[in-house]
Scaffold this active site. Structure first.
Site, mmCIF file in Angstrom:
data_model
loop_
_atom_site.group_PDB
_atom_site.id
_atom_site.type_symbol
_atom_site.label_atom_id
_atom_site.label_comp_id
_atom_site.label_asym_id
_atom_site.label_seq_id
_atom_site.Cartn_x
_atom_site.Cartn_y
_atom_site.Cartn_z
ATOM 1 N N CYS A 130 62.683 24.132 29.555
ATOM 2 C CA CYS A 130 63.834 24.195 30.445
ATOM 3 C C CYS A 130 63.467 24.801 31.786
ATOM 4 O O CYS A 130 62.396 25.380 31.947
ATOM 5 C CB CYS A 130 64.930 25.070 29.838
ATOM 6 N N GLY A 147 63.107 19.640 32.744
ATOM 7 C CA GLY A 147 64.131 19.245 31.793
ATOM 8 C C GLY A 147 64.944 18.099 32.323
ATOM 9 O O GLY A 147 65.529 18.197 33.400
ATOM 10 N N ASN A 150 65.399 29.819 29.527
ATOM 11 C CA ASN A 150 64.205 28.999 29.344
ATOM 12 C C ASN A 150 63.324 29.739 28.344
ATOM 13 O O ASN A 150 62.990 30.895 28.565
ATOM 14 C CB ASN A 150 63.471 28.837 30.681
ATOM 15 N N GLY A 151 62.948 29.050 27.287
ATOM 16 C CA GLY A 151 62.068 29.683 26.313
ATOM 17 C C GLY A 151 62.530 29.455 24.897
ATOM 18 O O GLY A 151 63.305 28.537 24.628
ATOM 19 N N TYR A 160 49.849 22.006 32.741
ATOM 20 C CA TYR A 160 50.705 20.821 32.761
ATOM 21 C C TYR A 160 52.114 21.060 33.293
ATOM 22 O O TYR A 160 52.630 20.259 34.062
ATOM 23 C CB TYR A 160 50.826 20.253 31.340
HETATM 24 P P1 AMP Z 1 50.111 12.476 23.728
HETATM 25 O O1 AMP Z 1 50.321 11.075 24.162
HETATM 26 O O2 AMP Z 1 51.039 12.880 22.603
HETATM 27 O O3 AMP Z 1 48.683 12.829 23.440
HETATM 28 O O4 AMP Z 1 50.609 13.391 24.937
HETATM 29 C C1 AMP Z 1 49.747 13.714 25.958
HETATM 30 C C2 AMP Z 1 50.402 13.501 27.283
HETATM 31 O O5 AMP Z 1 51.675 14.133 27.332
HETATM 32 C C3 AMP Z 1 49.535 14.131 28.338
HETATM 33 O O6 AMP Z 1 49.114 13.090 29.185
HETATM 34 C C4 AMP Z 1 50.400 15.119 29.065
HETATM 35 O O7 AMP Z 1 50.486 14.791 30.427
HETATM 36 C C5 AMP Z 1 51.751 15.053 28.416
HETATM 37 N N1 AMP Z 1 52.129 16.334 27.811
HETATM 38 C C6 AMP Z 1 51.338 17.251 27.269
HETATM 39 N N2 AMP Z 1 52.044 18.291 26.787
HETATM 40 C C7 AMP Z 1 53.326 18.033 27.039
HETATM 41 C C8 AMP Z 1 54.548 18.726 26.816
HETATM 42 N N3 AMP Z 1 54.567 19.897 26.200
HETATM 43 N N4 AMP Z 1 55.689 18.156 27.210
HETATM 44 C C9 AMP Z 1 55.669 16.966 27.802
HETATM 45 N N5 AMP Z 1 54.556 16.260 28.065
HETATM 46 C C10 AMP Z 1 53.390 16.770 27.691
#
Ligand code: AMP
Length: 482
Positions: A19, A45, A119-120, A260
């Protein structure tokens, strides 16, 4: 956050959210400023948004599902008068998304109105809720944030500030909170500062936000971060007071904000997020070079690290993947099928660049492996001769319990496979992740400084800096997460 976690939804994933929060006190058109601030925090979010304002005698609230620009317009903002407002953008993977969970949450307490944006994630929320319900509390939502409201409501301390502090002493986990009361605004951060919160000024008004980018957008001046474990109180005369309900502790802000989650144009923990990401790419190039022709980022999250990798390795940086900006984040799609389809709609190979080349692909992280698998396949279909995948974070082996969305551990690719097996799974010619010390060097530390790390890096190391009571009580004597 949704209180039904750590139990599973139908898709087998935990219900959890990330969030963004924003607050302003002492400004004309506080709600308009809040809407603009939330707009710049939209990446934190995208599922729901809400604003609560206070006009001197009354609280006003408007909340809805969707993006800031869909839910707020001049007409809805007119219904939110007053010089104090706070808001929230919410991101959840699946379910639990009813309007009743959309924040800020509000309650009329004996001590006066109380609105809270969070947030959290509170990692003992289930345990606290059980106790509260057994004593007669009636919950309106499934949000862990509501636990704080009930703890404030039932506290025996005389003032709202003391009641709030009393409540905070009972919760554990990672949180950044912005609360509005008839006395003013209270903003605070968990004792370890896991979740971020910064403070600024616009004219005579004081503003709080999850990230500094919100201040840039509304034209506010950054004052400082709310310190880990600090509670900042601002009254309607503009008097700012700082409280330390938890004493001092070694801070452990979330390192994944740098990897990220935050916007690259934000400054987090005194460091430019863009600069850190670029530096991670440089560390990655030093640690894991590859014999290749070009460096290609997975847009947008891999771009700064790919620039760093290219500069350090001396290889050309090229846009070998073009991203559609009209598709949301693939990560939030509930089912695997939907996720796969979305990766394809979101990214397309730039064949003119890729064909016949040995490429280094850079992304920020691998979670389930869905994105990497599709992107590597896309590069091969576009004629890449070799695909070397480089990841600008260490393997994500452990779930987050502090408010960053990660699936349950069994779905994390790195929890199930070693690096060679992961490379085979995503069909890359080679795969490498930056080391944990490389990541620490990128944020400006010498190394992880074992025993006393400067960040929460539990998603990479399994070193959770707080108790995780709800998990301990679910399986007595055994922590299922490590
Ligand atoms: P995946 O396809 O499940 O391996 O997700 C990896 C991709 O999701 C990466 O390219 C990141 O940019 C993005 N990502 C990684 N962690 C998160 C997160 N906690 N929330 C949303 N997107 C994420």
């Amino acid at each position: 956050m949704n209180l039904t976690h750590p139990f599973r939804d139908a898709d087998g994933d935990k219900l959890r959210e990330e969030c963004g929060v924003f607050g302003v006190i002492g400004a004309q058109e506080a709600a308009n400023i809040t809407a603009a601030g939330l707009h710049s925090l939209q990446h934190r979010g995208q599922e729901a948004v809400g604003i609560t304002s206070y006009s001197g005698s009354e609280f006003h609230s408007h909340r809805g599902l969707g993006h800031v620009a869909q839910v707020f317009n001049p007409r809805t903002l007119e219904t939110l008068p007053g010089t104090m407002a706070s808001g929230h953008v919410r991101y959840s993977t699946t379910g639990g998304s009813g309007l009743r969970n959309v924040q800020p949450l509000f309650a009329d307490l004996a001590a006066g109105g109380f609105s809270i944006a969070h947030n959290g994630n509170i990692s003992n929320a289930m345990t606290l809720k059980r106790e509260l319900v057994s004593k007669g509390s009636i919950f309106q939502s499934t949000s862990d944030t509501e636990v704080i409201i009930h703890l404030v409501a039932t506290s025996r301390y005389p003032t709202l500030l003391d009641k709030f502090i009393d409540a905070l002493r009972m919760v554990e986990g990672g949180y950044a909170l912005i609360c509005s009361t008839p006395e003013g605004m209270m903003a605070c951060r968990d004792p370890l500062g896991i979740r971020p919160l910064v403070m600024g000024r616009i004219g005579d008004a004081i503003v709080f936000a999850s990230e500094t980018v919100a201040f840039d957008v509304i034209g506010a001046e950054f004052i400082r971060a709310v310190e880990p474990g600090e509670l900042v109180q601002v009254d309607f005369k503009g008097t700012v007071s700082s409280h330390r309900p938890f004493g001092t502790t070694n801070a452990r802000p979330c390192i994944f904000e740098h990897v990220y989650f935050s916007r690259p144009d934000s400054v987090m923990d005194g460091r430019s997020v863009y600069g850190v990401r670029k530096q991670i790419g440089m560390e990655l190039a030093k640690e894991s070079p590859a014999d290749a022709d070009i460096v290609i980022p997975v847009p947008d999250s891999g771009v700064p690290a790919a620039i760093g990798y290219a500069q350090e390795s001396g290889l050309p940086f090229e846009l070998g993947i073009i991203r559609s900006h009209y598709v949301g984040r693939t990560f939030i799609q509930p089912g695997d099928a939907a996720r796969h389809a979305d990766v394809k709609r979101k990214h397309n190979a730039n064949r003119a660049i890729v064909e016949g080349k040995k490429i280094i692909l850079i992304d920020d992280s691998i979670v389930r492996g869905t994105t990497s698998l599709k992107i590597v396949e896309m590069m091969r279909d576009a004629g890449a001769a070799e695909v070397h995948m480089r990841i600008a974070s260490p393997p994500t082996e452990y779930s987050c319990f502090y408010g960053v969305d990660t699936p349950e551990r069994s779905k994390l690719l790195a929890a199930n496979m070693d690096i060679q097996a992961m490379a085979d799974f995503i069909k890359a010619d080679s795969l490498a992740f930056v080391s944990i010390d490389g990541l620490y060097r990128a944020v400006g530390e010498a190394d992880r400084n074992n025993g006393c790390p400067q960040f929460c890096d539990a998603c990479f190391t399994g070193d959770y800096p707080t108790r995780l009571t709800d998990f301990e009580t679910r399986k007595p004597g055994k922590l299922t997460i490590a």
